[in-house]
Write a protein that holds these residues in place. Structure first.
Motif, PDB file in Angstrom:
ATOM      1  N   UNK A  60      26.300 -16.788  43.174  1.00 19.64           N
ATOM      2  CA  UNK A  60      26.469 -16.644  41.724  1.00 19.64           C
ATOM      3  C   UNK A  60      25.724 -15.446  41.133  1.00 19.64           C
ATOM      4  N   UNK A  61      24.424 -15.374  41.342  1.00 17.38           N
ATOM      5  CA  UNK A  61      23.626 -14.327  40.688  1.00 17.38           C
ATOM      6  C   UNK A  61      24.059 -12.921  41.099  1.00 17.38           C
ATOM      7  N   UNK A  62      24.351 -12.733  42.390  1.00 18.81           N
ATOM      8  CA  UNK A  62      24.777 -11.406  42.865  1.00 18.81           C
ATOM      9  C   UNK A  62      26.114 -10.990  42.257  1.00 18.81           C
ATOM     10  N   UNK A  63      27.066 -11.918  42.212  1.00 15.96           N
ATOM     11  CA  UNK A  63      28.383 -11.588  41.658  1.00 15.96           C
ATOM     12  C   UNK A  63      28.289 -11.416  40.145  1.00 15.96           C
ATOM     13  N   UNK A  64      27.506 -12.268  39.491  1.00 11.24           N
ATOM     14  CA  UNK A  64      27.355 -12.169  38.037  1.00 11.24           C
ATOM     15  C   UNK A  64      26.756 -10.818  37.644  1.00 11.24           C
ATOM     16  N   UNK A  65      25.645 -10.453  38.273  1.00 11.70           N
ATOM     17  CA  UNK A  65      24.976  -9.202  37.885  1.00 11.70           C
ATOM     18  C   UNK A  65      25.676  -7.972  38.446  1.00 11.70           C
ATOM     19  N   UNK A  66      26.252  -8.080  39.633  1.00 12.54           N
ATOM     20  CA  UNK A  66      26.863  -6.914  40.266  1.00 12.54           C
ATOM     21  C   UNK A  66      28.284  -6.632  39.845  1.00 12.54           C
ATOM     22  N   UNK A  67      29.007  -7.647  39.356  1.00 16.70           N
ATOM     23  CA  UNK A  67      30.412  -7.444  39.035  1.00 16.70           C
ATOM     24  C   UNK A  67      30.772  -7.896  37.623  1.00 16.70           C
TER      25      UNK A  67
ATOM     26  N   UNK B  19      41.819  -9.563  34.202  1.00 15.94           N
ATOM     27  CA  UNK B  19      42.102  -8.307  33.509  1.00 15.94           C
ATOM     28  C   UNK B  19      41.504  -7.088  34.208  1.00 15.94           C
ATOM     29  N   UNK B  20      40.678  -7.317  35.214  1.00 14.03           N
ATOM     30  CA  UNK B  20      39.980  -6.223  35.893  1.00 14.03           C
ATOM     31  C   UNK B  20      40.933  -5.349  36.700  1.00 14.03           C
ATOM     32  N   UNK B  21      40.506  -4.124  36.908  1.00 13.55           N
ATOM     33  CA  UNK B  21      41.225  -3.213  37.783  1.00 13.55           C
ATOM     34  C   UNK B  21      41.065  -3.738  39.213  1.00 13.55           C
ATOM     35  N   UNK B  22      42.168  -4.003  39.921  1.00 15.42           N
ATOM     36  CA  UNK B  22      42.062  -4.526  41.291  1.00 15.42           C
ATOM     37  C   UNK B  22      41.224  -3.631  42.211  1.00 15.42           C
ATOM     38  N   UNK B  23      41.232  -2.328  41.976  1.00 14.69           N
ATOM     39  CA  UNK B  23      40.445  -1.412  42.811  1.00 14.69           C
ATOM     40  C   UNK B  23      38.947  -1.669  42.640  1.00 14.69           C
ATOM     41  N   UNK B  24      38.525  -2.037  41.435  1.00 14.51           N
ATOM     42  CA  UNK B  24      37.113  -2.348  41.187  1.00 14.51           C
ATOM     43  C   UNK B  24      36.728  -3.619  41.938  1.00 14.51           C
ATOM     44  N   UNK B  25      37.597  -4.631  41.901  1.00 17.29           N
ATOM     45  CA  UNK B  25      37.323  -5.872  42.620  1.00 17.29           C
ATOM     46  C   UNK B  25      37.260  -5.622  44.127  1.00 17.29           C
TER      47      UNK B  25
END
Length: 153
Positions: free
Chosen positions: A113-120, A22-28
């Motif tokens: 995991x931790x970087x993607x979880x907290x950062x995104x 559901x995320x905005x592709x630009x954010x990803x």
């Protein structure tokens, strides 16, 4: 095979996959480009677009019926020496599906995991909750309650 010290539960994975879809592709894309180090990966199933049948139920509990078809794009990839990630997104954005699969795989790997979880993911969850809350407030503002008055005996 999950490549993390603590395997994510099914509910956790479903949650992050829904947020990525559901995320905005630009954010990803911005998060991917902002990573100091990016993992190497190989496409198992390059992003492809097709149709899926959407099913509905009257009042949420009635007999299911075919509502119609919608366009969907999917992708599968494997991080080098790591887990397999899947991305399923509504619409025709191949890059969105690939990024969703990339982040799904990274979230399954202890190194990322931790970087993607907290950062995104945490940011996406906050954005989604705020959007949903605003929509519910708008709906509540237009709600009409009907009632019947009984006239005297």
């Amino acid at each position: 095979m999950l490549h993390s010290s603590a395997s994510p539960g099914t509910a956790s994975r479903q949650r992050w996959m829904a947020l990525l879809a559901k995320a905005d592709p630009a954010v990803l894309e911005a998060h991917w480009q902002g990573l100091a180090e990016r993992p190497d990966y190989a496409l198992l199933r390059p992003a492809e677009t097709g149709l899926v049948m959407v099913r509905g139920r009257i009042s949420g509990t009635g007999a299911p019926f075919n509502l119609g078809e919608m366009t969907m794009t999917r992708c599968a990839l494997r991080l080098q020496d790591g887990p397999v990630g899947f991305g399923h997104v509504a619409g025709r954005s191949r890059r969105h599906a690939e990024l969703a699969a990339l982040f799904d795989a990274m979230l399954q790997d202890a190194r990322w995991h931790d970087d993607v979880q907290s950062g995104l993911i945490d940011s996406l969850a906050e954005t989604h909750a705020a959007t949903r809350s605003a929509a519910q407030a708008e709906i509540a503002a237009t709600r009409v309650d009907f009632f019947t008055l009984a006239r005297g005996e």
